[in-house]
Design a protein around this motif. Structure first.
Motif, PDB file in Angstrom:
ATOM      1  N   ASN A 153      -3.260   5.898  14.359  1.00 51.11           N
ATOM      2  CA  ASN A 153      -1.868   5.651  13.979  1.00 51.11           C
ATOM      3  C   ASN A 153      -0.962   6.804  14.388  1.00 51.11           C
ATOM      4  N   SER A 180      -7.849   3.596   2.568  1.00 52.80           N
ATOM      5  CA  SER A 180      -6.473   3.211   2.287  1.00 52.80           C
ATOM      6  C   SER A 180      -6.193   3.205   0.791  1.00 52.80           C
ATOM      7  N   THR A 181      -7.201   2.854  -0.002  1.00 52.68           N
ATOM      8  CA  THR A 181      -7.065   2.864  -1.461  1.00 52.68           C
ATOM      9  C   THR A 181      -6.829   4.280  -1.967  1.00 52.68           C
ATOM     10  N   PHE A 188      -3.609   1.475  -1.692  1.00 51.41           N
ATOM     11  CA  PHE A 188      -3.850   0.056  -1.447  1.00 51.41           C
ATOM     12  C   PHE A 188      -4.311  -0.632  -2.729  1.00 51.41           C
ATOM     13  N   TRP A 194      -9.013   4.886  12.400  1.00 48.94           N
ATOM     14  CA  TRP A 194      -7.773   4.110  12.444  1.00 48.94           C
ATOM     15  C   TRP A 194      -6.596   4.948  11.936  1.00 48.94           C
ATOM     16  N   ILE A 195      -6.859   5.867  11.001  1.00 48.24           N
ATOM     17  CA  ILE A 195      -5.787   6.739  10.502  1.00 48.24           C
ATOM     18  C   ILE A 195      -5.314   7.649  11.625  1.00 48.24           C
ATOM     19  N   ALA A 219     -12.268   1.367   5.903  1.00 50.62           N
ATOM     20  CA  ALA A 219     -10.820   1.530   6.024  1.00 50.62           C
ATOM     21  C   ALA A 219     -10.112   1.132   4.731  1.00 50.62           C
ATOM     22  N   VAL A 220     -10.593   0.081   4.082  1.00 44.24           N
ATOM     23  CA  VAL A 220      -9.996  -0.362   2.823  1.00 44.24           C
ATOM     24  C   VAL A 220     -10.163   0.710   1.749  1.00 44.24           C
ATOM     25  N   THR A 228     -12.790   5.618   9.772  1.00 44.32           N
ATOM     26  CA  THR A 228     -11.637   6.457   9.437  1.00 44.32           C
ATOM     27  C   THR A 228     -10.747   6.776  10.642  1.00 44.32           C
ATOM     28  N   GLU A 270      -3.440   5.774   0.477  1.00 49.88           N
ATOM     29  CA  GLU A 270      -2.210   4.994   0.618  1.00 49.88           C
ATOM     30  C   GLU A 270      -1.923   4.089  -0.579  1.00 49.88           C
TER      31      GLU A 270
END
Length: 298
Positions: A22, A259-260, A265, A18-19, A255-256, A16, A263
């Protein structure tokens, strides 16, 4: 904590971060953000050691070990990985960083004569294959030009530094160096190195007083640095670098999912197949091999 819990903590936190990263990129130089992250983490760890009355006094040889540890894992590693992400997308960066599994296999063999099972090689191959399938749509749209090759090269160098840092951490254990103090001094030296590097490039410190930047910095320092590194490095010493590093393959999977949720995804056939292959590789690496029955003859 048992190894399963340590593994889950490592995967969930680093999957997590990576969020948060950013929100760190933008107006503030990446080197400065790394200094803030590990500088704050080091201060908190020093404070923790003081409260717990853990000795922070070490001799010159031990400090040289901490310095090497910090340069590898909290300095050079992050500098090259952050630099790489300026030239390639996160998908390619994830694939390149997953090579830490193979670097750790080779380094563990060189540094500690560790024997690697066929089961581990199979799991590593499945993991890398799963990540490639997972991100295949993004990979297929990428042109393999000079910019991409530069980004991949920087990422591979950063991953090699990370793997070396893993080996140094295992060496710390053999030298009976306490992990909390080793992490504190390592992060301190890593932040000092990044400070020197930032100034040597003619850059200056700046700070973003926005809620996203400050909150993400706190998350990266406390969870992404103090808790995650303590969990991962403990796992490293418990089950070996070649197995613990498979957590790096699980980060994109987490991460996927994140993101789902946040975001929107959209999944496709590559997402499903890639995740299934990654899980299969995870099972192959972490499942204990069955012992062969030995038939005793009179």
């Amino acid at each position: 904590m048992n190894n399963t819990l340590l593994y889950v903590i490592t995967v969930l936190i680093w999957g997590t971060t990576w969020i948060a990263i950013n929100y760190q990129l933008g107006d503030v130089p990446a080197e400065a953000s790394i200094v803030y992250r590990f500088g704050l983490a080091a201060l908190l760890l020093f404070a923790y050691c003081r409260v717990k009355k853990l000795s922070l006094a070490f001799n010159r040889k031990q400090h040289l070990q901490f310095l090497f540890f910090g340069l590898m894992l909290f300095g050079c590693n992050y500098y090259f990985l952050y630099s790489a992400q300026q030239h390639i997308n996160s998908a390619l960066a994830s694939i390149a960083f997953s090579m830490i599994m193979f670097f750790n296999v080779v380094n563990a063999r060189i540094w500690f004569k560790t024997k690697i099972t066929q089961q581990t090689y199979l799991g590593a191959l499945l993991g890398l294959t799963g990540i490639v399938v997972l991100f295949w749509p993004q990979i297929n749209d990428t042109e393999l030009g000079a910019e991409t090759l530069l980004g991949l090269s920087l990422c591979f160098v950063g991953t090699l530094f990370a793997s070396t840092g893993n080996m140094v951490s295992m060496k710390n254990k053999l030298m009976n160096l306490p992990m909390m103090q080793a992490n504190a001094w390592g992060m301190f030296y890593g932040s000092i190195f990044m400070t020197v590097l930032l100034l040597a490039q003619g850059k200056s410190f700046s700070f973003s007083y926005t809620l996203p930047y400050i909150s993400s910095l706190i998350y990266l320092s406390v969870f992404g640095s103090i808790i995650a590194f303590a969990s991962y490095l403990t796992l490293l010493n418990n089950i070996g670098a070649h197995k613990a590093s498979y957590a790096s393959v699980m980060f994109p999977a987490v991460a996927v999912v994140i993101s789902t949720i946040f975001e929107g995804f959209s999944w496709n056939i590559y997402t499903v197949i890639g995740l299934l292959i990654i899980v299969a590789g995870n099972i192959a690496v972490l499942t204990k091999p069955r012992k062969k029955n030995v038939i005793m003859t009179p």
